[in-house]
Design a protein around this motif. Sequence first.
Motif, PDB file in Angstrom:
ATOM      1  N   GLY A   1      32.269  40.629  27.094  1.00 32.60           N
ATOM      2  CA  GLY A   1      32.998  39.576  26.280  1.00 32.60           C
ATOM      3  C   GLY A   1      34.573  39.492  26.994  1.00 32.60           C
ATOM      4  O   GLY A   1      35.347  38.652  26.539  1.00 32.60           O
TER       5      GLY A   1
ATOM      6  N   GLY B   1      31.432  34.633  25.942  1.00 31.06           N
ATOM      7  CA  GLY B   1      30.276  34.858  25.066  1.00 31.06           C
ATOM      8  C   GLY B   1      30.488  35.108  23.506  1.00 31.06           C
ATOM      9  O   GLY B   1      31.251  34.388  22.952  1.00 31.06           O
ATOM     10  N   ASP B   2      29.677  36.189  23.100  1.00 32.77           N
ATOM     11  CA  ASP B   2      30.010  36.184  21.625  1.00 32.77           C
ATOM     12  C   ASP B   2      31.319  36.714  21.191  1.00 32.77           C
ATOM     13  O   ASP B   2      31.757  36.609  19.914  1.00 32.77           O
ATOM     14  CB  ASP B   2      28.888  37.325  20.920  1.00 32.77           C
ATOM     15  CG  ASP B   2      27.516  36.602  20.930  1.00 32.77           C
ATOM     16  OD1 ASP B   2      27.366  35.409  21.032  1.00 32.77           O
ATOM     17  OD2 ASP B   2      26.541  37.367  20.788  1.00 32.77           O
TER      18      ASP B   2
ATOM     19  N   ARG C   1      33.362  33.540  20.911  1.00 33.67           N
ATOM     20  CA  ARG C   1      32.942  33.107  19.397  1.00 33.67           C
ATOM     21  C   ARG C   1      33.649  33.818  18.446  1.00 33.67           C
ATOM     22  O   ARG C   1      34.061  32.962  17.251  1.00 33.67           O
ATOM     23  CB  ARG C   1      31.365  32.986  19.540  1.00 33.67           C
ATOM     24  CG  ARG C   1      30.931  32.144  18.469  1.00 33.67           C
ATOM     25  CD  ARG C   1      29.278  32.128  18.395  1.00 33.67           C
ATOM     26  NE  ARG C   1      28.890  31.004  17.498  1.00 33.67           N
ATOM     27  CZ  ARG C   1      27.614  30.731  17.387  1.00 33.67           C
ATOM     28  NH1 ARG C   1      26.593  31.347  18.183  1.00 33.67           N
ATOM     29  NH2 ARG C   1      27.192  29.888  16.581  1.00 33.67           N
ATOM     30  N   LEU C   2      33.507  35.019  18.371  1.00 31.55           N
ATOM     31  CA  LEU C   2      34.237  35.745  17.356  1.00 31.55           C
ATOM     32  C   LEU C   2      35.611  35.618  17.065  1.00 31.55           C
ATOM     33  O   LEU C   2      36.159  35.499  15.881  1.00 31.55           O
ATOM     34  CB  LEU C   2      33.854  37.358  17.329  1.00 31.55           C
ATOM     35  CG  LEU C   2      34.519  38.362  16.619  1.00 31.55           C
ATOM     36  CD1 LEU C   2      34.031  38.248  15.314  1.00 31.55           C
ATOM     37  CD2 LEU C   2      34.481  39.788  17.156  1.00 31.55           C
TER      38      LEU C   2
ATOM     39  N   MET D   1      29.716  32.376  12.975  1.00 32.93           N
ATOM     40  CA  MET D   1      28.920  32.912  14.314  1.00 32.93           C
ATOM     41  C   MET D   1      27.436  32.536  14.227  1.00 32.93           C
ATOM     42  O   MET D   1      26.718  33.186  14.921  1.00 32.93           O
ATOM     43  CB  MET D   1      29.070  34.548  13.938  1.00 32.93           C
ATOM     44  CG  MET D   1      30.593  34.991  14.096  1.00 32.93           C
ATOM     45  SD  MET D   1      31.237  34.933  15.985  1.00 32.93           S
ATOM     46  CE  MET D   1      29.967  36.062  16.837  1.00 32.93           C
TER      47      MET D   1
ATOM     48  N   LYS E   1      24.913  35.134  12.797  1.00 29.88           N
ATOM     49  CA  LYS E   1      24.535  36.414  13.406  1.00 29.88           C
ATOM     50  C   LYS E   1      25.102  37.593  12.694  1.00 29.88           C
ATOM     51  O   LYS E   1      26.229  37.426  11.989  1.00 29.88           O
ATOM     52  CB  LYS E   1      25.144  36.577  14.815  1.00 29.88           C
ATOM     53  CG  LYS E   1      24.438  35.839  15.872  1.00 29.88           C
ATOM     54  CD  LYS E   1      24.980  35.898  17.189  1.00 29.88           C
ATOM     55  CE  LYS E   1      24.379  35.239  18.244  1.00 29.88           C
ATOM     56  NZ  LYS E   1      24.754  35.700  19.679  1.00 29.88           N
TER      57      LYS E   1
ATOM     58  N   ILE F   1      26.764  41.866  17.090  1.00 25.99           N
ATOM     59  CA  ILE F   1      26.951  41.309  18.530  1.00 25.99           C
ATOM     60  C   ILE F   1      26.278  42.362  19.264  1.00 25.99           C
ATOM     61  O   ILE F   1      26.537  43.635  19.051  1.00 25.99           O
ATOM     62  CB  ILE F   1      28.400  41.249  18.902  1.00 25.99           C
ATOM     63  CG1 ILE F   1      29.117  40.235  18.075  1.00 25.99           C
ATOM     64  CG2 ILE F   1      28.761  40.913  20.524  1.00 25.99           C
ATOM     65  CD1 ILE F   1      30.897  40.044  18.310  1.00 25.99           C
TER      66      ILE F   1
END
Length: 430
Positions: free
Chosen positions: A153, A172-173, A176-177, A420, A423, A426
């Motif tokens: 991340g 990445g996630d 996005r978070l 998210m 999801k 992560i």
Amino acid sequence: MIDINLIRENPELVKANLKKKFQDKKLLLVDEIAELDKRKRALQAEGDSCRAMRNTLAKNIGSLMREGKKEEAEEAKRISKENNDRVARIEEETAEIEARLKTAMMSIPNIIADDVPVGRDDSENVQGKVFLEAKEKPFDVPYHLDILESLGGIDLDAARRTSGNGFYYLTGDIARLHSAVLNYARDFMIDKGFTYCIPPYMIRSDVVSGVMSFEEMEGMMYKIEGEDLYLIGTSEHSMIGRFMGTVLSEDSLPQTLTSYSPCFRKEKGAHGIEERGIYRIHQFEKQEMIVICKPEESEDWYEKMWNYTVELFVSMEIPVRQLICCSGDLADLKYKSCDIEAWSPRQKKYFEVGSCSNLTDAQARRLGIRYKNSKTGKNEFAHTLNNTVVAPPRMLIAFLENHLQPDGTVYIPEVLRKYMGGKSKIELKK
């Protein structure tokens, strides 16, 4: 900036406030301001008298000229010239005194609330309420940079090459978070009745000097070379500046606004292990809230605002506490302030993730923000407040540490899942 009438009528109150804030070096400044103010008012009275005389002499000169009394008219002209020269000198001295007064008055801190604990610095701040049980993990929690890297991340090395220390790439996630939390915070505040705004990210120097003290400006703000513009350190700066020099209608109050912006800070003097990573950085994003209200409403709004931040963090299942700022830890414009601190399972202590402040009319005086009082018919200074909804860099640290699972994955609370893509966690980077 406080009301000059406080120094005229109750200088001992102002001095006692300085002592509470451990700013004894400014005690003589109160007396200096009183003398400057006295001299300014004397000059104003003399100037008014001279200007009245100017009008009378002008009429007399005309009458004497029509009556053919040249010698008397010439004498009146001589007296008029002396009077006009005195008016010019009075105006010049008055302007000089007003400039000195403004600088001195902007150095005098706001009168603090009676319930602010007296203390020299942040080590003497007082714990308030605690929300959610702070739990230790049954395993060792890695440093947040290690967690971020394990999740693929963050890229600090590339950021150092492009921008230097104090910057990062989120990927990445995790990226996005970061956006998910900001979007959730935006919607959370809209649901509380706040109007969403995206403000300018640069402001002029007159706004900067209105929203903060000189010392804060020097330690925080980035100046745009060759222009009268500064990068904002928080959207509160441009959001409050929006109302500079305005007179609001009483029925338009309170103004309740929530704003998104990137923030830019020098972060001078950052050091130590907790200053590495993303704890103190030069650029970050934040959701902010500001309120402009009538004086009698600001205490209630202060309580509401910091509780909104608590509610947001609790909804993300992150334990937090209120920390009440002592007198010596308050910036000069603040009447009272508290920090919201999140629990760090790794450090086994709380750390700051937001701050709420009531500035009463001190900031409004600097910026000229008034409202028309329907009862008195007079234009009066409004009260201004600001509070962090959420600032993802520090929030991410709290989020990762509190939601880290034994297998290295990170749990996503229910309130964030729709942001998210559904999801619930992560995953580790493969």
